[in-house]
Design an enzyme around this catalytic site. Structure first.
Site, PDB file in Angstrom:
ATOM      1  N   LYS A   1      17.428  46.386  55.324  1.00  8.91           N
ATOM      2  CA  LYS A   1      16.418  45.811  54.119  1.00  8.91           C
ATOM      3  C   LYS A   1      14.229  45.383  54.371  1.00  8.91           C
ATOM      4  CE  LYS A   1      17.995  47.240  51.125  1.00  8.91           C
ATOM      5  NZ  LYS A   1      18.324  47.543  50.681  1.00  8.91           N
TER       6      LYS A   1
ATOM      7  N   TRP B   1      12.247  53.940  53.712  1.00  8.16           N
ATOM      8  CA  TRP B   1      10.340  54.558  53.829  1.00  8.16           C
ATOM      9  C   TRP B   1      10.603  55.035  54.942  1.00  8.16           C
ATOM     10  CZ3 TRP B   1       6.486  49.968  52.720  1.00  8.16           C
ATOM     11  CH2 TRP B   1       5.024  50.659  52.492  1.00  8.16           C
TER      12      TRP B   1
ATOM     13  N   HIS C   1      20.255  50.592  62.694  1.00  9.52           N
ATOM     14  CA  HIS C   1      19.961  49.206  62.473  1.00  9.52           C
ATOM     15  C   HIS C   1      20.263  48.418  64.083  1.00  9.52           C
ATOM     16  CE1 HIS C   1      18.492  49.624  58.320  1.00  9.52           C
ATOM     17  NE2 HIS C   1      20.079  49.271  57.934  1.00  9.52           N
TER      18      HIS C   1
ATOM     19  N   SER D   1      15.835  41.310  49.115  1.00 12.52           N
ATOM     20  CA  SER D   1      15.998  42.387  48.953  1.00 12.52           C
ATOM     21  C   SER D   1      17.639  42.267  49.727  1.00 12.52           C
ATOM     22  CB  SER D   1      15.022  42.974  50.040  1.00 12.52           C
ATOM     23  OG  SER D   1      15.722  44.516  49.426  1.00 12.52           O
TER      24      SER D   1
END
Ligand code: A3P
Length: 289
Positions: free
Chosen positions: A47, A52, A102, A132
């Site tokens: 998040k 993006w 991640h 988020s």
């Protein structure tokens, strides 16, 4: 979704959604994956703007041409190294490979640390990450969720969420911040100046793009364009797994939304925990752009 299966996989103290991870897939990433010198990694705590950066890296790779980003799902263009499907798939990819992760630094592929591969680590202010993640857990059938936001904050601070503690993740990766192959960016930097951030990323990657190509990256990686692109807005994922009527995957795309969710007491409790955890860490966020 088969609710008899556990929601999470646990690997060396880190919790990951079982939907797309297994102990074997994470062990493979850490121990067997061979990093190549021309690999480019998109590293984030969840998040923090992973999607993006997937879009930005794809568009830079394509010299600003949006064809790839409009025809192939983001998770295939810049796949996660730790996910079940990554192994064979990534090995077949030509260089330079664009790869997301991640994973905390401690579980990252060992071969990365002796390679020339480049990595961008993007951080986001943790109160917005928490908000988020709350909505992401709410709309996902594969994550633990607490409706009460106060309880969710407690889970977040205790690191009882996917990929463990935000604080440990950030502190672990920041140890590499002085490496010439690691670029540290904040989500808030990108929000304030996407053009400047894209230019910085291009310089870091040694990619010399003409101005019209940079403009195209910026335009196609804008929140509004990404929200309309089904190859990145996660509407390709069935509603039974991500229910975007509950909360869209590309939800608000702003900084400071935490102010609409935290009570003053929750904010003070969070700040105190932050101070304790990050005392020795020199990192500045803008909390409310
Ligand atoms: P919000 O839930 O606050 O809106 P990740 O990709 O790591 O899961 O992060 C998702 C977060 O990044 C979401 O935050 C999402 O809206 C935001 N995001 C994705 N693309 C963005 C963009 N182009 N501009 C601003 N925020 C973006």
């Amino acid at each position: 979704m088969n609710r008899t299966k556990p929601l999470s996989v646990h690997y060396r103290g880190i919790t990951m959604p079982a939907l797309v991870h297994s102990e074997q897939s994470v062990r493979y990433a850490q121990q067997d994956f061979i990093v190549r010198d021309r690999d480019v990694f998109n590293l984030t705590y969840p998040k923090s703007g992973t999607t993006w950066m997937q879009e930005i890296l794809t568009l830079i790779h394509s010299d600003g041409d949006p064809t790839w980003s409009r025809s192939v799902p983001s998770w295939e263009r810049v796949p996660w190294i730790e996910q079940i499907t990554a192994a064979g798939y990534l090995e077949m990819r030509p260089c330079p490979r664009l790869i997301s992760s991640h994973l905390p630094c401690s579980l990252f592929p060992k071969t990365f640390f002796t390679s020339q591969a480049k990595a961008i680590y993007m951080i986001r202010n943790p109160k917005d990450v928490c908000v988020s993640l709350y909505y992401y857990a709410k709309m996902s059938s594969f994550l633990e969720f607490k409706e009460d936001f106060g309880e969710f904050i407690d889970m977040f601070l205790a690191g009882k969420v996917l990929f463990g503690s935000w604080f440990d993740h950030v502190k672990g990766w920041l140890r590499l911040r002085d490496s010439k192959n690691v670029l540290l960016l904040t989500y808030e930097d990108l929000l304030k100046d996407l053009q400047g951030s894209v230019t910085r990323i291009c310089q870091f990657l040694g990619k010399d793009l003409p101005d019209p190509a940079i403009d195209s990256v910026v335009q196609n990686a804008s929140f509004s364009t990404m929200k309309e692109n089904k190859m990145v807005n996660y509407t390709l994922v069935p509603e039974s797994i991500m229910d975007q009527k509950v909360s869209p995957f590309l939800r608000k795309g702003i900084s400071g939304d935490w102010k609409n969710h935290f009570t003053p007491e929750q904010s003070a409790q969070f700040d105190q925990f932050y101070q304790e955890q990050m005392r020795e860490v020199d990192v500045k966020f803008s909390w409310d752009t």
